[in-house]
Design an enzyme around this catalytic site. Structure first.
Site: not given
Ligand code: NAP
Ligand code: MG
Length: 497
Positions: A202, A254-256, A259, A276, A310, A407
């Site tokens: 996804k 994605g975000s903590t 997660g 992650e 991230c 962050e």
């Molecule tokens: P996000 O809002 O957590 O979204 C990540 C993914 O999860 C997106 O595909 C999102 O869909 C989906 N999602 C949202 N709510 C969900 C739920 N309740 N259940 C399952 N999936 C859900 O994060 P983001 O804003 O896209 O990315 C930024 C974050 O990613 C930052 O906090 C960054 O630190 C982290 N990150 C971590 C790493 C690592 O390797 N540790 C690498 C890259 C990024 P939609 O966006 O389509 O709504």
């Protein structure tokens, strides 16, 4: 050729057209390769593009022009169920395939990504706003590298896990963010496929395009139907995937905060999970460092990909005696960074990925200014259209301030100082996160001593934001658990006897 009814960089550069094959044709931009972007994509399920069951689509925009790039399907729980079913059906044959044959498919994917490198880079830049130099030189070559690397492991798993009889986990649900769209897809898919799993991926709402172009590559290389399925949508689609029966493992980047929701949703279930998550990584500059190199490292650490990273080095700790020199050189360097058209090869800082993300960054800037630390932003104009944030920093930041703790995920740096190595380590570790860290010094002993005391999954020494498929990546504490990359990355996709 007819003039297209809808969008693109059209009005900005020249009219867009639709060619005979129904693909958008883009007017020559500074990067002139034209990716074959369809005006509309369905989900990729069971080896073919299908319409979403509820018939809904949404638009993915170019954040630099605010023009639509393409329309993609909005995934419902029923679409997710269909994709998981396809992955389940494909699992027995794919996992039973001789490993050397599985490896050949993955090698083909890697080679095709390489061949299509420039097109994929332009598409990535249009959909997400990152500078073409970064998508061309970092994201796409690394995505190919992850497939190459993992293809090589496919028939060597018995050596990787000697005496443990590695077996696939099953159907893997993989959810990725918008900051490195194709690269994150590669990090997830390549090891999963090498280990004999099937996948439902996804992509993020704002950057679905290159995952769908990857689906076209799967078609071209004749990857067996259902081995990888791609369902687009937003957070609800991700949530449906997490909750879908028939999924054996969830891998999430994605975000903590999301997660934590996923971990809660899966508590007590038999699904495996790797996370992650976010970070607030320290970049420590000792007074014996080569200052010019360290300044480059700070820039690379926080302004790469607009700070949408991230592991961004968003907290810089400078030893007191060199603070003024480092900050003045840093400001001079920040003033030279070119902010603007991401498709221009000379651009250093592209567009902020979305209006929402820009609003988040602006809220943090406001908060930092009210907190009493000194704000500085590089001078210069930004384009009228699009979402932009010029590189900026806060000086004299207190570790307790919000901008030093949370962050921001934007080109915003918090500069703090320290007196002794012990204080640097203590301040660096004073965070709920533990994803990455950087150390700048000329002294080898100081490098090893400091690195061994930092609670971070990755520690870079006299460099920053360097990635390699052979090197495991992942966090401690609220930055998640599990590793991606290297041998450790395969472990997450295998069950061992
Ligand atoms: P996000 O809002 O957590 O979204 C990540 C993914 O999860 C997106 O595909 C999102 O869909 C989906 N999602 C949202 N709510 C969900 C739920 N309740 N259940 C399952 N999936 C859900 O994060 P983001 O804003 O896209 O990315 C930024 C974050 O990613 C930052 O906090 C960054 O630190 C982290 N990150 C971590 C790493 C690592 O390797 N540790 C690498 C890259 C990024 P939609 O966006 O389509 O709504
Ligand atoms: Mg987009």
């Amino acid at each position: 050729m007819t003039t297209a009814p809808s969008p693109s960089r059209a009005e900005v550069i020249a009219p867009a057209t639709i060619d005979a094959s129904g693909l958008w044709e883009y007017a020559p931009a500074p990067e002139s390769v034209r990716p074959a972007i369809k005006p509309r994509y369905g989900h990729y399920i069971g080896g073919t593009f299908v319409e979403p069951i509820e018939g809904k689509h949404f638009t993915s925009f170019n954040p630099a022009t605010e023009e639509p790039v393409t329309e993609v399907a909005e995934g419902s729980a029923a679409d997710v169920a269909r994709a998981v079913e396809a992955a389940r059906e494909a699992l027995p044959a794919w996992s039973a395939l001789p490993a050397i044959e599985r490896g050949k498919y993955i090698f083909r994917i890697a080679r095709r990504i390489q061949e299509m490198g420039r097109e994929l880079a332009v598409a990535e830049t249009m959909d997400g706003g990152k500078p073409i130099r970064e998508s061309r030189d970092v994201d796409i070559p690394l995505a190919a590298q992850y497939f190459f690397y993992n293809a090589g492991w496919a028939d060597k798993l018995p050596y990787a896990f000697a005496g443990r009889n590695p077996k696939p986990v099953g159907v893997c649900g993989q959810i990725i963010p918008w900051n490195f769209p194709l690269l994150m897809a590669a990090w997830k898919l390549a090891p999963a496929l090498a280990c004999g799993n099937t996948c439902v991926l996804k992509p993020a709402e704002t950057t679905p395009l290159t995952a769908l172009m990857l689906a076209e590559i799967f078609d071209e290389i004749e990857l067996p139907a259902g081995v990888v399925n791609i369902v687009t949508g937003a957070g609800d689609t991700g949530e449906a995937l997490v909750n879908q029966p028939g999924v054996d493992k969830i891998a999430f980047t994605g975000s903590t905060s999301v997660g934590k929701k996923i971990a809660t949703a899966l508590a007590g279930s038999s699904k495996k999970l790797t996370l992650e998550l976010g970070g607030k990584s320290p970049n420590i500059i000792f007074e014996d460092a080569s200052i010019d190199q360290a300044v480059e490292g700070i820039v690379q650490g926080i302004y790469f990909n607009q700070g949408h990273v991230c592991c961004a080095g968003s907290r810089v700790f400078v030893q007191e005696g060199i603070k003024d020199e480092v900050v003045s050189k840093l400001k001079r360097r920040m003033g030279q960074l070119r902010v603007g058209d991401p498709l221009d090869k000379n651009t250093d800082i592209g567009a902020i990925n979305s209006e929402d993300q820009l609003a988040t960054i602006d809220r943090y800037l406001e908060c930092g200014m009210q907190g009493g630390s000194d704000f500085w932003q590089a001078p210069g104009e930004v384009p009228e259209q699009g979402h932009w944030c010029k590189p900026c920093l806060f000086e004299n930041v207190q570790p307790s301030e919000v901008i030093a703790r949370e962050e921001i995920f934007g080109p915003v740096l918090a500069v703090m100082t320290f007196r002794t190595p012990k204080e640097a380590i203590q301040r660096a570790n004073n965070t709920p996160y533990g994803l990455a860290a950087g150390i700048w010094t000329d002294k080898g002993s100081k490098i090893f001593d400091t690195a061994s005391k930092l609670k971070a999954g990755v520690v870079w020494l006299n460099t920053y934001n360097k990635f390699d498929a052979a090197s495991p990546f992942g966090g401690f504490k609220e930055s998640g658990f599990g590793r991606e990359g290297g041998l450790h990355g395969l472990r997450a996709y295998t069950n061992l006897d």
